[in-house]
Design a protein around this motif. Sequence first.
Motif, short mmCIF file in Angstrom:
data_model
loop_
_atom_site.label_atom_id
_atom_site.label_comp_id
_atom_site.label_asym_id
_atom_site.label_seq_id
_atom_site.Cartn_x
_atom_site.Cartn_y
_atom_site.Cartn_z
N HIS A 62 0.84 -1.20 0.00
CA HIS A 62 0.00 0.00 0.00
C HIS A 62 0.88 1.26 0.00
CE1 HIS A 62 -3.42 2.59 0.92
NE2 HIS A 62 -2.73 3.09 1.93
N ALA A 63 1.87 1.29 0.88
CA ALA A 63 2.76 2.45 0.96
C ALA A 63 3.56 2.62 -0.35
CB ALA A 63 3.70 2.30 2.15
N ALA A 64 4.05 1.53 -0.91
CA ALA A 64 4.81 1.62 -2.16
C ALA A 64 3.94 2.17 -3.29
CB ALA A 64 5.38 0.25 -2.53
N PHE A 65 2.71 1.67 -3.39
CA PHE A 65 1.80 2.18 -4.42
C PHE A 65 1.51 3.66 -4.19
CE2 PHE A 65 -0.11 -2.34 -4.52
CZ PHE A 65 0.80 -2.75 -5.49
N ALA A 66 1.31 4.05 -2.93
CA ALA A 66 1.00 5.46 -2.61
C ALA A 66 2.18 6.37 -2.93
CB ALA A 66 0.60 5.59 -1.14
N PHE A 67 3.39 5.96 -2.55
CA PHE A 67 4.58 6.77 -2.86
C PHE A 67 4.74 6.94 -4.37
CE2 PHE A 67 6.53 5.17 1.31
CZ PHE A 67 6.11 6.29 2.01
N ALA A 68 4.55 5.86 -5.10
CA ALA A 68 4.66 5.92 -6.56
C ALA A 68 3.58 6.84 -7.13
CB ALA A 68 4.56 4.52 -7.16
N ALA A 69 2.36 6.75 -6.60
CA ALA A 69 1.26 7.59 -7.10
C ALA A 69 1.51 9.06 -6.79
CB ALA A 69 -0.06 7.13 -6.49
N ILE A 70 2.09 9.36 -5.64
CA ILE A 70 2.40 10.76 -5.32
C ILE A 70 3.43 11.31 -6.31
CG2 ILE A 70 3.53 12.26 -3.62
CD1 ILE A 70 2.17 10.48 -1.45
N GLY A 71 4.49 10.55 -6.54
CA GLY A 71 5.53 11.00 -7.46
C GLY A 71 5.02 11.15 -8.88
N LEU A 72 4.32 10.14 -9.36
CA LEU A 72 3.81 10.17 -10.73
C LEU A 72 2.73 11.24 -10.88
CD1 LEU A 72 4.06 8.95 -13.51
CD2 LEU A 72 2.46 7.17 -12.81
N GLY A 73 1.92 11.41 -9.84
CA GLY A 73 0.89 12.46 -9.87
C GLY A 73 1.50 13.84 -9.98
N ALA A 74 2.59 14.07 -9.25
CA ALA A 74 3.28 15.36 -9.32
C ALA A 74 3.82 15.60 -10.73
CB ALA A 74 4.40 15.42 -8.30
N VAL A 75 4.38 14.56 -11.33
CA VAL A 75 4.87 14.67 -12.71
C VAL A 75 3.71 15.02 -13.65
CG1 VAL A 75 5.81 13.34 -14.66
CG2 VAL A 75 6.86 13.16 -12.39
N GLN A 76 2.59 14.36 -13.47
CA GLN A 76 1.42 14.60 -14.33
C GLN A 76 0.94 16.05 -14.22
OE1 GLN A 76 1.37 12.49 -16.71
NE2 GLN A 76 -0.73 11.79 -16.53
#
Length: 132
Positions: free
Chosen positions: A16-30
């Motif tokens: 869950h944490a790994a998915f969330a960290f990835a989503a935060i980073g990718l979301g910022a890029v988006q």
Amino acid sequence: MTLAPLLAAPPIIQFHAAFAFAAIGLGAVQFLAPKGTWPHRGLGWAWATLMILVAGTSLFIHTIRTWGPWSPIHLLSLFTLAVVPLAVLRARQHDIRAHRRAMIWIFTLALVVTGLFTLAPGRIMNKVVFGG
């Protein structure tokens, strides 16, 4: 700061944490990248998938129990599971205004707000960030 509390957590919390960290980073890029391009669409599908994984895994985490095994955070998970497909649909229908609004709400509520709740005393991420 130490990852030890997260590494000692059950696997579902680690995923869950790994998915969330990835989503935060990718979301910022988006948010920063040009919109309407092939990379935006490709990364958008990846981000939408990550958000479904973040919300889906949260349904198996029951460290806060308000109503039986559930908590108010699980309501945000249901919100995310419902709104992500709708936001993607809006983009496919070329309703960019509705798509943008939905994605901003998802990012804000499902990642930023819930992320701040994970920093509450006694929570795993509080121990990761602040030690203890």
